[in-house]
Write an enzyme that holds these catalytic residues in place. Sequence first.
Site, PDB file in Angstrom:
ATOM      1  N   GLU A 130       1.055  -1.149  -0.094  1.00  0.00           N
ATOM      2  CA  GLU A 130       0.028   0.333   0.473  1.00  0.00           C
ATOM      3  C   GLU A 130       1.197   1.298   0.167  1.00  0.00           C
ATOM      4  OE1 GLU A 130      -3.479   2.044   3.116  1.00  0.00           O
ATOM      5  OE2 GLU A 130      -1.776   0.648   3.445  1.00  0.00           O
ATOM      6  N   LYS A 160      -9.696   2.664  -2.803  1.00  0.00           N
ATOM      7  CA  LYS A 160      -9.830   2.140  -1.735  1.00  0.00           C
ATOM      8  C   LYS A 160     -11.158   2.970  -1.677  1.00  0.00           C
ATOM      9  CE  LYS A 160      -8.614   1.100   2.919  1.00  0.00           C
ATOM     10  NZ  LYS A 160      -7.069   1.534   3.970  1.00  0.00           N
ATOM     11  N   CYS A 164      -5.254  -2.702   2.427  1.00  0.00           N
ATOM     12  CA  CYS A 164      -5.169  -2.795   4.100  1.00  0.00           C
ATOM     13  C   CYS A 164      -6.572  -2.982   4.752  1.00  0.00           C
ATOM     14  CB  CYS A 164      -4.588  -1.724   4.475  1.00  0.00           C
ATOM     15  SG  CYS A 164      -4.243  -1.894   5.710  1.00  0.00           S
TER      16      CYS A 164
END
Length: 537
Positions: free
Chosen positions: A270, A346, A398
């Site tokens: 990430e 995300k 994540c």
Amino acid sequence: MKACIKNISVNLSLLFLSVFLFCFSNPNLLVKTGFALAGYFIYFPLLVLIRKNGFLKSILYGGLFGSFSYMFYAYWLSKYHFITLILVCILYFILCGILFFFLKLSVILFKENEVLIQLTQLLVIASFEYLKTKGFLGFSYGVSAYTQWKFLPFIQGASIGGVFALNLLVIYPSVWLSSSFFMPVRKNMKALSLWTFLFLVNIIFGIVTIKKSEKYTASSKSVKILAVQNNESPWKNGIEEHKKNVSNLMKITDQAINTCENIDFVVWPETAVAPSVIYNFYSMKDMQRLQLVLNLLNYINDKSQIFVIGNAHEELSEEGKKIFNNSLVFEPGDNVIPPEPGMYTKIHLVPLSESFPYKKILPHIYNLLLKGNTHFWEKGQDYRVFTRRGLSFSTPICFEDTFGDDCRRFVKNGARCFINLSNDSWSESLVCQNQHLAMSVFRSAENRVPAVRSTSSGQTCIINSCGRVVECAEAFCESFAVGDIPVFGKDFKPSLYTKFGDYAGIIESLFAAGLLIIRGIICIISKKNRGGHGRKK
């Protein structure tokens, strides 16, 4: 006075025993992967405590349990910002106080029927653990069934009803034991027999499922994926630090490619590349960042592997510059120069550290979070699926792989592998990283697809479609993990969970609410009728 002190001492002993069981059953400082057996008894001391005390005390002890359990379980949050841990403790003081209110209400409403007390308390706890994962402050850490992440035959049942269906099996022993204090064990054996039967059926189902999955995987084509772990600190910034990080990622990647043959995919963590690749390439406003981006693109274009990298993507709009937490998918000779990568943004942002929608309502907290090096991102919208070299995959970033319903949407859209890009290095905690991994393995078991995790410091690993960690890099060092990922064909059958999501949690919540409401109405009507008869006399 002595009796009062003794009573308080007993209550606190029961409270902290549950706190200990909660923390000890999950990955912790004493047992890095957690002691799974303790997970079946977390709520037992608490339910006994509720029987001993009235409403107000039960709510108070519930709040204390919430605060202390998350203080010791998620202590690593203080590494991000101490205020974050304080806010979580306050939140769980409130949430667990509410939980204990309904647990005590269950005892009062069904005081003449111990079986219904058991059923209602089981459903109330299961509902609480489901509902706490929803909304802006949704937090999946601490769900009871995650304590069983190493118990492979057990977690296969997640493909039917997800983690919240398995929660019933993990929570019930606590409910049964507490009830056994208040009714003859002989009368309580039927319920235990039913739990034992369902538990064994789940284990048998798991064993059969693992064998079928291994057979299916063995007959499938595969691609080889390299997950890189660069062990860099997320707190260091500046162009020189960014150059060093990218150079280091290249070095580790080259070492791995020279060590392992026929690698098809390379995955970086990430925001492994901090400067926005596309923005800096086209804007050419910052020559140092442009040079870094050009070096990166030339490096990728000289390789034969697909690259999946984390990047802080930037875009200009009328409102100003917007920043997104993205994964970029590059294929040499296709979309590298000029950079036109496949992109995923995300969607499920971390509350308080990546998103805070209450800026106007709570400006003091907002400003306090900003002072703590917080990076607020723009939210993505599309559950993107990429297909390269026959592999259809998605890249939850994540925190996203801690939510089952988010990940199953990728699979429902056609993904047959999760490639997770994570950065938990800020926590400086193997406990934190194992708690995250414990949830990740459920996403594979729920959807029957493998996963690859590339993290900044751990746990970088390969997970098969049953949730088994088959390869894992050592934490807190420069390393990598390589594994063969099966390419599932058109005969792949989505699991029941993939199709319907967290229906188990929804049903548990509806049944819990239904039982309490219906019983409450009956009690009110009954009380009125008794009152009416008294006046006639």
